[in-house]
Write an enzyme that holds these catalytic residues in place. Structure first.
Site, PDB file in Angstrom:
ATOM      1  N   GLY B 161      10.352 -86.486  41.708  1.00  0.00           N
ATOM      2  CA  GLY B 161       9.841 -85.619  40.652  1.00  0.00           C
ATOM      3  C   GLY B 161       8.623 -86.259  40.025  1.00  0.00           C
ATOM      4  N   CYS B 340      13.646 -77.890  19.641  1.00  0.00           N
ATOM      5  CA  CYS B 340      13.963 -79.139  20.339  1.00  0.00           C
ATOM      6  C   CYS B 340      13.664 -80.353  19.451  1.00  0.00           C
ATOM      7  CB  CYS B 340      13.191 -79.226  21.650  1.00  0.00           C
ATOM      8  SG  CYS B 340      13.787 -78.047  22.874  1.00  0.00           S
TER       9      CYS B 340
END
Lengths: 370, 370
Positions: B161, B340
């Protein structure tokens, strides 16, 4: 494959020779040794050593080689030797005998331990950062615990499992905190009370499960290994109940990979009858829903160093204790210290964890010490 | 208790006022708001916000207060409000719409992200040790990863990733390592290849599961959140297979307590359709029998700081993107970043973990950086 051949292959794969001359090689004194090991695995290996069936100058290196070789992954038939490596063994010990041995172990008394340990009587892993000296390493360890707990003057600290009072004394003297410490060992409690006289320290001769009240910080150094996996959730719940809302908990414990699920039966029988080393999933499942993980530090290789100094001290002072304990005890104790040192040296068996957990997560973040 | 009363009680317990003037207070624009929230929980709260049914100048503070209050533990009947707090919710989203939103999210393109992120395009948490500057914090983070991995010149590093190539570039430029990086995003791969031109970096546009070969080190920064709990064991197995015997693995991921078992349905629907934040037991069970835990670092509170800067950047540059994305998108993105931020601020919900694991335990011990 015949028994002897199998054992030879196992030793060859571990780069160990019988009657060889390199470090870690073994001398076989009794020809029945291999049969005994194959029949009784790890327990047989240790008992045979105690009885003088084999010798090894550097037992720590022997165990390091044996455990590092991961022999069980390399040869078949595995069943016969598996117990030796992984100690997946039916618990063979006779309960009465265990108790007797346990009493013998724990009744060794303060003098015996003071000849083996540092002056603070720390019977847990030291922290050898920037030092090779055990005294300094144990001071480092206590200092590290205090700093990780961010101790501030006047705070109330609960200690679960207090040993000979070294942490209570250090923390109260150097950080001005009030320590309440739980310990069931009469002899340790008496010693701890003596050295903590005049300090804001309360030593309770009670099981840790009796702890109550609310504390700013909780420390537990070397208790968790005796709590047992079935009780770890309750242990963590108790800590959770005793912590104030912004509280911090430091847990110092030996740990292991789940792969080594069973305690070595020799250790179980002769050294720690009710010992039970936690695994990461055991710990994780216990604290996950209650406390917030702030930091997980592993310095397992320092236990190798700690144990080697303990062995050295034990050996140096043996003359004093020789008559009282006798030769078999000497072999047993040597085997215990050096097997554990070798096991920690592999890094793939025993670990030493300091885990810092907070009640609700430390606002603005927790910065850990190293 | 009537719906409105229940909602009022919930807000009061969280110290939030409707039509109040303190930070975190909300303005109700549609009287049906409370019914919608009670009917659809967290999803309804977010969708109502997107549609302008309510406003809040400091959404991050609103969420911090709401989530810190642990309201679900304080009032009954719990059933009605539980979904709002814990998001234990049937997944309500329409699959087609999710896909559409997902594409919209990921097709935002490099320009949109470059206006929000630092110059290295780090779409993961920065490390704000000794700084308040995002650029420096992201450099800190990359440096921290390299130092924790003990990178040495000439080593082979596998990255699972790779985002926009920031780590591959930094590590190869500053530590002289060869990086092989896997990423499925076409747009990110093109960007990464461009910035890594001339460096010993190979960017593969392939799923991380295609990785093979043996590497000295493995890094995975911000992938684990997309792997899903059912695949984490396989993910760790793959890492284990790709590591040389003395190898180290650094895993940088968001984490959460098991208590918050379900992903917030609004986030799931509008922001990360297949996101799945791991818990400690999930991670522990995956790596326990394969790799040795060397260090577990939590700097979740730095995600609050990271998100607040992203929000600030997003807002400052909004004029450029306004026409293309429109008002509802702005409200959605604002809600996402600030929710968040508030959630990480509570420290009791989202965490940011850097976990260092070794193949066999690092001989002589692993010393971690902070």
């Amino acid at each position: 494959m015949k028994k002897k051949q199998l054992m030879q292959k196992l030793l060859t794969l571990s780069d160990i020779k019988t009657n060889g001359e390199r470090k870690g090689d073994i001398i076989v004194n009794n020809p029945k040794l291999f049969s005994r090991i194959l029949a009784k695995g790890s327990l047989g290996l240790g008992e045979a050593y105690m009885e003088g069936w084999w010798d090894c100058e550097d037992l720590d290196i022997f165990f390091d080689k044996l455990l590092s070789a991961k022999v069980n992954k390399k040869i078949k038939p595995i069943n016969a030797i598996f117990p030796l490596i992984k100690a997946k063994f039916v618990n063979l010990q006779n309960k009465k005998r265990s108790k007797k041995v346990a009493e013998q172990h724990y009744d060794l008394g303060n003098e015996f331990y003071s000849d083996m340990l540092d002056k603070r009587m720390q019977y847990t892993c030291g922290y050898f950062k920037n030092t090779t000296d055990l005294e300094k390493a144990q001071e480092n360890k206590l200092e590290l615990v205090c700093r990780k707990l961010k101790l501030k003057k006047g705070e109330k600290v609960l200690e679960l499992g207090g040993g000979w009072g070294g942490f209570a004394k250090y923390a109260s003297e150097n950080y001005g905190v009030h320590v309440t410490s739980y310990n069931i060992s009469k002899e340790q409690v008496a010693y701890a009370r003596k050295i903590c006289k005049g300090l804001p320290v309360e030593i309770k001769q009670e099981d840790y499960r009796k702890a109550k009240g609310k504390y700013d910080k909780v420390a537990s150094i070397g208790l968790c290994e005796h709590v047992g996996p079935k009780n770890i959730k309750k242990f963590i719940s108790l800590v959770n109940d005793c912590l104030k809302e912004n509280g911090l908990f430091l847990l110092h414990t030996i740990g292991k990979n789940s792969e080594n699920k069973y305690t070595d039966p020799w250790i179980e029988k002769y050294i720690f009858p009710n010992g039970s080393i936690p695994t990461i999933p055991t710990m994780a499942n216990a604290f996950d829903k209650k406390l917030v993980l702030e930091d997980w530090h592993n310095f397992g290789s320092d236990y190798d160093k700690t144990l080697m100094v303990w062995y050295d001290n034990f050996n140096k002072n043996w003359e004093k204790h020789k008559e009282q304990y006798g030769k078999t005890f000497h072999r047993m104790w040597r085997y215990y210290l050096l097997m554990c040192a070798g096991s920690f040296r592999t890094r793939n068996n025993g670990q030493l964890w300091q885990i810092v957990l907070s009640k609700n997560g430390i606002r603005n973040g927790y910065e850990s010490e190293r």
